[in-house]
Every structure is written in structure tokens, then in C-alpha cells.
Design a protein around this motif. Structure first.
Motif, PDB file in Angstrom:
ATOM      1  N   PRO A 188       0.801  -1.234   0.000  1.00  0.00           N
ATOM      2  CA  PRO A 188       0.000   0.000   0.000  1.00  0.00           C
ATOM      3  C   PRO A 188       0.833   1.283   0.000  1.00  0.00           C
ATOM      4  O   PRO A 188       0.312   2.343  -0.364  1.00  0.00           O
ATOM      5  CB  PRO A 188      -0.835  -0.112   1.287  1.00  0.00           C
ATOM      6  N   ASP A 189       2.104   1.190   0.372  1.00  0.00           N
ATOM      7  CA  ASP A 189       2.980   2.365   0.390  1.00  0.00           C
ATOM      8  C   ASP A 189       3.767   2.537  -0.908  1.00  0.00           C
ATOM      9  O   ASP A 189       4.614   3.430  -1.005  1.00  0.00           O
ATOM     10  CB  ASP A 189       3.953   2.285   1.568  1.00  0.00           C
ATOM     11  N   VAL A 190       3.525   1.667  -1.874  1.00  0.00           N
ATOM     12  CA  VAL A 190       4.262   1.709  -3.145  1.00  0.00           C
ATOM     13  C   VAL A 190       3.274   1.929  -4.286  1.00  0.00           C
ATOM     14  O   VAL A 190       2.387   1.099  -4.507  1.00  0.00           O
ATOM     15  CB  VAL A 190       5.052   0.398  -3.375  1.00  0.00           C
ATOM     16  N   PRO A 191       3.384   3.023  -5.035  1.00  0.00           N
ATOM     17  CA  PRO A 191       2.501   3.240  -6.182  1.00  0.00           C
ATOM     18  C   PRO A 191       2.747   2.195  -7.265  1.00  0.00           C
ATOM     19  O   PRO A 191       3.886   1.790  -7.512  1.00  0.00           O
ATOM     20  CB  PRO A 191       2.894   4.637  -6.687  1.00  0.00           C
ATOM     21  N   LEU A 192       1.669   1.751  -7.899  1.00  0.00           N
ATOM     22  CA  LEU A 192       1.722   0.817  -9.030  1.00  0.00           C
ATOM     23  C   LEU A 192       1.246   1.606 -10.245  1.00  0.00           C
ATOM     24  O   LEU A 192       0.076   1.977 -10.321  1.00  0.00           O
ATOM     25  CB  LEU A 192       0.820  -0.383  -8.750  1.00  0.00           C
ATOM     26  N   ILE A 193       2.154   1.855 -11.177  1.00  0.00           N
ATOM     27  CA  ILE A 193       1.909   2.910 -12.169  1.00  0.00           C
ATOM     28  C   ILE A 193       1.949   2.408 -13.610  1.00  0.00           C
ATOM     29  O   ILE A 193       2.866   1.697 -14.018  1.00  0.00           O
ATOM     30  CB  ILE A 193       2.964   4.036 -12.007  1.00  0.00           C
TER      31      ILE A 193
END
Length: 344
Positions: free
Chosen positions: A102-107
Motif C-alpha cells: 500500500p505504500d508503493v505506487p503501481l503505475i
């Protein structure tokens, strides 16, 4: 002033593609460093018209590196990405290690570039699964228009998604068929030459495979958590390029003509859709290209507000290397990062 970029996993399929694309797109790098495990030290890789000698990840000092493109697998990323991020380097990771954190953007930049600003908690941004990346590029503009409720997707994924050894296995097995030699399975659970395998990654308790689970969960995180998605992922004897047959159910009406017009102007999409033999895209045409090709757009009469389409993309490019570099470009263009090196 340019940036210092490190490519980890530079000797692999995706790592080499990253180096090619950095040069092709004239990425504003003053210095590019090729890194891999100790056994690859000294191996030469191409970066444009230059040759880089691979250095060892284990001994590298990241204190002056701005961006690290990580393509060395999940276990390596789990160990090294937090350390590299702690040195002030932004890690753009191609493995599955951080995608659901949840603390890592998936882009995917064409879809949710705004979410990239959330990288600062861990200095890590995740690249999605190759099959997810091309899917959400096609779904995003349609979702904006008519709101997607449900997606059923069947994939036809090339062997390059499983790495160089998988490509070598397809080649050697194909050759063995023609020479009447023994066919050896090492990388795949069944013969891949002149065959298809309805399994990618390991099986989970519910009968889906991990690859199918990734497509479900990543689409929700990138596009909309309300979307329901079911996937069947299949490995096919194609070297490069993933294909997908996509059935979409919408909340609101949308015609095939409307969808075609929307996708023609959507970022990252290229529509090739003539109702004639050859009037569609195949993996052969997509290999080496950046776009997500969309064909066979038609209405689904079995559900209300339904469409069916076919999409194809180069999994080593949009599915991996290109998407990672586009993320890096978002960071620079939106001034979310600045180069560590100061002008003399």
C-alpha cells in the motif's frame, strides 16, 4: 543537468531492452550504469552506440544515483530496493515484489500517472505485470466513458515473459521437432513448441494461477477497486508479444463505434480494426513497437452494455522496460525528483 541512472539486471531480456529504450527516447541521463550479479561482472551490454561493462550490484554505491531501474527478480528486489531507496535513489521495480504494497505506487503512466507522487514513503515505484499493463491501457479510456463493471480476459502470452531460458527452450524444442530429436522440458511444465500451456506461474488454492491473480488485483489497484475481473492466462509458442481477448461489461451504454473512436485518440493505443482478413494486429506486428494495439472491437449481445476486443503489445517494452522508463519520465517532467549531482 542530466540524471544518473542504474539498470539492475542489465544482462537480462528486460534489462537490455531498458538500455535500448533509454537511448531511443534520449532519456536525460548524464551517466548510465549497468549492474547485475557478481557472475555477470565484466559482461558487455549495449547502450546506444556505446558499450557498458557490467558491475556488481553487491558492491555498488548508490549515493549519487538518481533513478534505479530494477529488473532482477522479486527476491533481489526485496533485498536491495529498500537499501537503494534509503540512499535517496528512486527505484522503479519490474518484479512483483512491491506491487501490492500500500505504500508503493503501481503505475501505468497513461492510466494513473498522478499516483506516482506517492513514491516518497519508500522511494519505490512498482511496474505492473506485463499482461496487466497493456490491458489497463485499453480499459482506461473506456472506463472513463461508460464505467466498467466486469472484465473476462484470456491471455496468449509469449515465452519471453518467462525470460531468456524460456525463449531458448521454444527455439530448441521447435528445432527438435523438425530434426526428430528428443524434446526436453526444463522451463515449462509441458512442451511449448507447437503447443499451448494453460498455466503461468504457480497454482493458488482457488484454482487460479498467480499470474491470473496478479491481473485481477493489479487492475483493481491501478484502475478501480470496484472492477470485477476474471483471467485465464495461457503460454503460447510466440517469442515476443502478448495478446489478450477481452470481454467487458459496462454500467452505461457504449457502442463499438464509440469505443473505436475513443481508443483512436487514447494515449498509448493504436486501433487497427478492419473487418477483413489481416485487418487486425498480431504479436508479430507489435514486436519492437511501443503501442498497445487494439482490434476486433465489437458489441457483445449476451450482456447488456457489453463489448469484446483484442489487444496486443510487446511485453518486453510496454509490459516492462518502456513502462518503467515512462514512469521515470513522469518523475522528471512533473518535477517530482531532481538530480543529486550539483553543477560545478
Amino acid at each position: 543537468m542530466g540524471y544518473k541512472v542504474a539498470v539492475v539486471g542489465a544482462t537480462g531480456n528486460v534489462g537490455r531492452e531498458m538500455l535500448n529504450i533509454l537511448d531511443e527516447r534520449k532519456f536525460p541521463a548524464d551517466e548510465v550504469v549497468a549492474l547485475a550479479s557478481r557472475r555477470s561482472v565484466g559482461v558487455e551490454v549495449s547502450y546506444g552506440d556505446r558499450t557498458l561493462k557490467v558491475k556488481a550490484l553487491e558492491h555498488y554505491d548508490f549515493s549519487d544515483v538518481d533513478i534505479c531501474l530494477m529488473s532482477a527478480g522479486g527476491s533481489v528486489s526485496k533485498e536491495w530496493s529498500p537499501k537503494i531507496g534509503a540512499a535517496g535513489t528512486v527505484v522503479i521495480d519490474n518484479s512483483s515484489a512491491w506491487r501490492m504494497d500500500p505504500d508503493v505506487p503501481l503505475i501505468v503512466p497513461e492510466v494513473n500517472a498522478d499516483a506516482a507522487a506517492g513514491f516518497k514513503t519508500k522511494n519505490i515505484i512498482a511496474n505492473p505485470n506485463c499482461s496487466t499493463a497493456q490491458l489497463v491501457v485499453a480499459l482506461k479510456p473506456l472506463h472513463d466513458k461508460a464505467t466498467i463493471k466486469r472484465v473476462v480476459v484470456s491471455t496468449y502470452q509469449s515465452v519471453s515473459g518467462a525470460g531468456k531460458d524460456a525463449m531458448d527452450e521454444l527455439f530448441s524444442q521447435t528445432k527438435a521437432v523438425y530434426t526428430n530429436s528428443e524434446i526436453v522440458n526444463k522451463k515449462f511444465p509441458a512442451r511449448i513448441a507447437f503447443n499451448i500451456i494453460p498455466q503461468i506461474d504457480v497454482f493458488m488454492e482457488d484454482g487460479y494461477t498467480k499470474e491470473e491473480w496478479k491481473m485481477m488485483m493489479e487492475t483493481k489497484k491501478i484502475l478501480d477497486p470496484k472492477i470485477k475481473l476474471s483471467a485465464t492466462c495461457v503460454r503460447v509458442p510466440v517469442f515476443v508479444g502478448h495478446s489478450e481477448a477481452v470481454n467487458i461489461e459496462f454500467e452505461n451504454p457504449i457502442s463499438a463505434d464509440e469505443a473505436r473512436n475513443i481508443l483512436r485518440t487514447a494515449p498509448g493505443c493504436l486501433v487497427i480494426d478492419k473487418h477483413e482478413p489481416g485487418g487486425y494486429a498480431t504479436p508479430y506486428e507489435a514486436a519492437g513497437e511501443d503501442a498497445t494495439y487494439i482490434s476486433r472491437i465489437r458489441e457483445d449481445a449476451t450482456v447488456e452494455n457489453g463489448l469484446v476486443l483484442w489487444c496486443v503489445s510487446d511485453n518486453l517494452r510496454k509490459g516492462a522496460a518502456l513502462n518503467a522508463i515512462q514512469i521515470a519520465e513522469v518523475l522528471i517532467n512533473r518535477k517530482l525528483i531532481s538530480a543529486k549531482k550539483k553543477a560545478a
